[in-house]
Design a protein around this motif. Structure first.
Motif, PDB file in Angstrom:
ATOM      1  N   HIS A  24     -18.151 100.811 -31.982  1.00  6.51           N
ATOM      2  CA  HIS A  24     -18.288 100.495 -33.411  1.00  6.51           C
ATOM      3  C   HIS A  24     -19.352 101.383 -34.055  1.00  6.51           C
ATOM      4  O   HIS A  24     -19.136 101.949 -35.132  1.00  6.51           O
ATOM      5  N   LEU A  25     -20.513 101.528 -33.391  1.00  6.64           N
ATOM      6  CA  LEU A  25     -21.581 102.375 -33.935  1.00  6.64           C
ATOM      7  C   LEU A  25     -21.126 103.833 -34.024  1.00  6.64           C
ATOM      8  O   LEU A  25     -21.431 104.531 -34.998  1.00  6.64           O
ATOM      9  N   ALA A  26     -20.378 104.296 -32.999  1.00  9.06           N
ATOM     10  CA  ALA A  26     -19.897 105.686 -33.003  1.00  9.06           C
ATOM     11  C   ALA A  26     -18.914 105.922 -34.149  1.00  9.06           C
ATOM     12  O   ALA A  26     -18.919 106.992 -34.767  1.00  9.06           O
ATOM     13  N   SER A  27     -18.078 104.922 -34.447  1.00  8.08           N
ATOM     14  CA  SER A  27     -17.116 105.080 -35.539  1.00  8.08           C
ATOM     15  C   SER A  27     -17.824 105.195 -36.884  1.00  8.08           C
ATOM     16  O   SER A  27     -17.365 105.918 -37.774  1.00  8.08           O
ATOM     17  N   GLU A  28     -18.938 104.497 -37.034  1.00  6.55           N
ATOM     18  CA  GLU A  28     -19.695 104.573 -38.284  1.00  6.55           C
ATOM     19  C   GLU A  28     -20.239 105.977 -38.530  1.00  6.55           C
ATOM     20  O   GLU A  28     -20.410 106.401 -39.673  1.00  6.55           O
ATOM     21  N   SER A  29     -20.488 106.711 -37.444  1.00 10.22           N
ATOM     22  CA  SER A  29     -21.057 108.053 -37.587  1.00 10.22           C
ATOM     23  C   SER A  29     -20.073 109.030 -38.228  1.00 10.22           C
ATOM     24  O   SER A  29     -20.474 110.102 -38.684  1.00 10.22           O
ATOM     25  N   TYR A  30     -18.791 108.666 -38.281  1.00  9.68           N
ATOM     26  CA  TYR A  30     -17.801 109.527 -38.924  1.00  9.68           C
ATOM     27  C   TYR A  30     -18.069 109.679 -40.419  1.00  9.68           C
ATOM     28  O   TYR A  30     -17.653 110.643 -41.035  1.00  9.68           O
ATOM     29  N   ARG A  31     -18.746 108.692 -40.996  1.00  4.71           N
ATOM     30  CA  ARG A  31     -18.997 108.731 -42.434  1.00  4.71           C
ATOM     31  C   ARG A  31     -20.417 109.178 -42.775  1.00  4.71           C
ATOM     32  O   ARG A  31     -20.819 109.160 -43.943  1.00  4.71           O
ATOM     33  N   ILE A  32     -21.177 109.559 -41.755  1.00  6.52           N
ATOM     34  CA  ILE A  32     -22.538 110.038 -41.992  1.00  6.52           C
ATOM     35  C   ILE A  32     -22.499 111.549 -42.189  1.00  6.52           C
ATOM     36  O   ILE A  32     -22.034 112.289 -41.304  1.00  6.52           O
ATOM     37  N   THR A  33     -22.970 112.015 -43.317  1.00  6.28           N
ATOM     38  CA  THR A  33     -22.879 113.447 -43.633  1.00  6.28           C
ATOM     39  C   THR A  33     -23.903 114.268 -42.853  1.00  6.28           C
ATOM     40  O   THR A  33     -23.641 115.407 -42.489  1.00  6.28           O
ATOM     41  N   SER A 396     -14.014 121.765 -42.787  1.00  6.45           N
ATOM     42  CA  SER A 396     -14.761 120.741 -43.526  1.00  6.45           C
ATOM     43  C   SER A 396     -13.879 120.071 -44.575  1.00  6.45           C
ATOM     44  O   SER A 396     -13.946 118.850 -44.775  1.00  6.45           O
ATOM     45  N   LYS A 397     -13.037 120.865 -45.248  1.00  6.36           N
ATOM     46  CA  LYS A 397     -12.156 120.298 -46.267  1.00  6.36           C
ATOM     47  C   LYS A 397     -11.092 119.425 -45.615  1.00  6.36           C
ATOM     48  O   LYS A 397     -10.722 118.367 -46.143  1.00  6.36           O
ATOM     49  N   MET A 398     -10.599 119.877 -44.459  1.00  7.16           N
ATOM     50  CA  MET A 398      -9.612 119.077 -43.731  1.00  7.16           C
ATOM     51  C   MET A 398     -10.218 117.746 -43.313  1.00  7.16           C
ATOM     52  O   MET A 398      -9.589 116.687 -43.453  1.00  7.16           O
ATOM     53  N   SER A 399     -11.462 117.787 -42.847  1.00  6.53           N
ATOM     54  CA  SER A 399     -12.144 116.556 -42.435  1.00  6.53           C
ATOM     55  C   SER A 399     -12.367 115.631 -43.624  1.00  6.53           C
ATOM     56  O   SER A 399     -12.192 114.410 -43.524  1.00  6.53           O
ATOM     57  N   SER A 400     -12.746 116.209 -44.750  1.00  9.74           N
ATOM     58  CA  SER A 400     -12.993 115.394 -45.948  1.00  9.74           C
ATOM     59  C   SER A 400     -11.719 114.729 -46.452  1.00  9.74           C
ATOM     60  O   SER A 400     -11.740 113.593 -46.942  1.00  9.74           O
ATOM     61  N   SER A 401     -10.599 115.433 -46.327  1.00 13.27           N
ATOM     62  CA  SER A 401      -9.333 114.870 -46.810  1.00 13.27           C
ATOM     63  C   SER A 401      -8.799 113.769 -45.888  1.00 13.27           C
ATOM     64  O   SER A 401      -7.797 113.132 -46.215  1.00 13.27           O
ATOM     65  N   SER A 402      -9.468 113.562 -44.730  1.00 18.15           N
ATOM     66  CA  SER A 402      -9.067 112.488 -43.811  1.00 18.15           C
ATOM     67  C   SER A 402      -9.868 111.212 -44.041  1.00 18.15           C
ATOM     68  O   SER A 402      -9.825 110.286 -43.220  1.00 18.15           O
ATOM     69  N   GLU A 403     -10.611 111.161 -45.154  1.00 17.00           N
ATOM     70  CA  GLU A 403     -11.525 110.041 -45.400  1.00 17.00           C
ATOM     71  C   GLU A 403     -10.820 108.686 -45.385  1.00 17.00           C
ATOM     72  O   GLU A 403     -11.359 107.702 -44.876  1.00 17.00           O
ATOM     73  N   ASN A 404      -9.626 108.616 -45.943  1.00 13.19           N
ATOM     74  CA  ASN A 404      -8.911 107.337 -45.987  1.00 13.19           C
ATOM     75  C   ASN A 404      -8.544 106.844 -44.583  1.00 13.19           C
ATOM     76  O   ASN A 404      -8.668 105.650 -44.277  1.00 13.19           O
ATOM     77  N   TRP A 405      -8.110 107.785 -43.738  1.00 15.23           N
ATOM     78  CA  TRP A 405      -7.805 107.422 -42.353  1.00 15.23           C
ATOM     79  C   TRP A 405      -9.069 106.972 -41.624  1.00 15.23           C
ATOM     80  O   TRP A 405      -9.037 106.007 -40.845  1.00 15.23           O
ATOM     81  N   VAL A 406     -10.170 107.672 -41.863  1.00 10.59           N
ATOM     82  CA  VAL A 406     -11.444 107.324 -41.229  1.00 10.59           C
ATOM     83  C   VAL A 406     -11.896 105.925 -41.664  1.00 10.59           C
ATOM     84  O   VAL A 406     -12.365 105.125 -40.844  1.00 10.59           O
ATOM     85  N   LEU A 407     -11.739 105.634 -42.951  1.00 17.52           N
ATOM     86  CA  LEU A 407     -12.134 104.317 -43.463  1.00 17.52           C
ATOM     87  C   LEU A 407     -11.316 103.211 -42.803  1.00 17.52           C
ATOM     88  O   LEU A 407     -11.861 102.167 -42.387  1.00 17.52           O
TER      89      LEU A 407
END
Length: 441
Positions: A24-33, A396-407
């Protein structure tokens, strides 16, 4: 000797809970810039998550084996071996987590801790193998799950030696050979542990159904040999991208395709299982075994498509591979472990409200896991399109466009952590409240 088996199961439940927490903690790091360092950084959280889950599965398997075989024979030598194994295992676990929390890395993928702590693991498995053979003996005809457990123990020891060949300069100096061995080991070690866990599942199904003949049937042994065949050879689909000999790839592909036999067999069993559902549905060990059976089918289907070279070229290194690993760890192994824990600990729901709560939580786990894996596959497809050069976006743009999946990944992962964690905590607490562990064998 009986208490050691219970202690191993308690430790396994704590490790699985820790695996969920660190995940769970590791998944949260996906949204840390900005990346964090130290124990809370992704580089530490990932091995903490992976090792906790992996070691929890191994510990649970050894704990259940101890409980199952302990009545076969009691001797001072057997008790001595059990205490030696348990001591070595505790030393290894303590050293591994000390290594992670102090940043003392130095191992390879999935075993990133300081290699010195691999030694007590290796010795403990040899001791446990001697204990297993000493307890079981060869005087009676073995059911299929006895052979599965023996296969798992022997292959784990053999493959674990391969896992640390990289400490010798010869292998480190030959990059292709080094990578081939490492990727082969990762697949084979999982296969060895699966033999132990699936053997426990076979045992539970026999005891729940009361049909002991099925464990001696030719079909059961045919499925066992097919599983062992895959354990020995299907690792080759992990190395499609390495410039190794082509015949290795061809053999690996052919072996992977034999798993379709298992899949067809599972579909056949479903028709019989539907009839059994009404009779055993409210029996929690059966319920979790039923869930594991469905997840085997789903995960095997995904694995078979991933083993096709043309598809593997796109999926390799994406979250689709992670989804496959998570599906195996949570959907199959952890479901079997929870089923076995319910069977051995035998907790009782005191009223209908608790039974209803257990049912709701069970289905919450199943539904959330499906959505969790779907979000990972969505992230993986997005990454695969970029990897294949079908888009000109930067990384970086590809990663940013995956934000909905990450959420979605974080949301469903959090719900899964809480719901599955509820069962694990419940079983851990109940394991302390039973005064006697007079289990049916």
């Amino acid at each position: 000797m009986r208490n050691i088996g219970i202690w191993l199961i308690r430790i396994a439940l704590l490790l699985l809970l820790a695996g969920l927490f660190f995940g769970h903690l590791a998944s949260e790091s996906y949204r840390i810039t900005e990346p964090k360092s130290g124990v809370m950084g992704f580089l530490s959280l990932r091995p903490l998550h992976v090792s906790s889950a992996y070691l929890g599965i191994i510990t649970a398997g050894l704990g259940f084996l101890t409980l199952i075989i302990q009545k076969k024979r009691t001797s001072q030598f057997g008790t001595f071996l059990q205490y030696i194994h348990f001591t070595l295992w505790i030393i290894a676990l303590t050293g591994i987590f000390y290594s992670y929390f102090t940043g003392d890395f130095g191992g390879r993928e999935y075993w990133e801790f300081n290699p010195v702590w691999a030694l007590p693991i290796f010795i403990s498995f040899i001791v446990f193998l001697v204990f297993y053979i000493h307890q079981i003996g060869f005087k009676v005809k073995w059911p299929v799950y006895y052979w599965m457990w023996l296969t798992g123990l022997v292959f784990f020891i053999f493959t674990f030696i391969e896992n640390y060949l990289w400490i010798f300069p010869y292998f480190r100096e030959h990059f292709i050979a080094d990578m081939t061995i490492q990727w082969k080991v990762n697949g084979s070690l999982v296969g060895a542990i699966n033999q132990i866990i699936y053997g426990v599942a076979f045992y539970l199904m026999e005891k729940i159904s009361g049909d002991e003949k099925s464990s001696y049937q030719k079909l059961s042994f045919a499925m066992y040999f097919l599983g062992m065949f895959n354990l020995m050879f299907n690792w080759g689909h992990h190395i499609y991208l390495l410039p190794t000999e082509k015949y290795i790839h061809y053999i690996a592909y052919a072996v992977s395709m034999t798993e379709w036999i298992i899949l067809i067999r599972l579909f056949y069993k479903w028709s019989q299982q539907i009839k059994e559902n009404k009779q055993f549905y409210y029996f929690f060990p059966y319920r979790f075994l039923m869930a594991a059976d469905y997840w085997v089918t789903i995960n095997l289907s995904l694995a078979l498509f991933m083993s096709i070279p043309a598809i593997n070229l796109f999926t390799h290194g994406t979250h689709i591979t992670v989804a496959h690993a998570m599906g195996t760890t949570i959907g199959i192994n952890t479901m079997i472990i929870i089923a076995a824990a319910f069977y051995f600990i035998k907790p009782t729901f005191n009223n209908s409200k608790w039974k209803q709560f257990g049912t709701i939580t069970f289905w919450l786990v199943q539904g959330t896991l499906f959505l969790f894996l779907s979000s990972l596959i969505g992230m993986g497809i997005h990454r695969a399109i970029w990897q294949a050069g079908l888009t000109s976006e930067s990384f970086s743009k590809m990663s940013s466009s995956s934000e909905n999946w990450v959420l979605l990944f974080i949301i469903f992962g959090t719900i899964l952590f809480l719901s599955m964690g509820t069962f694990i905590v419940y079983l851990f607490v109940k394991s302390w409240k039973k005064n006697k562990f007079d289990f049916p064998y």
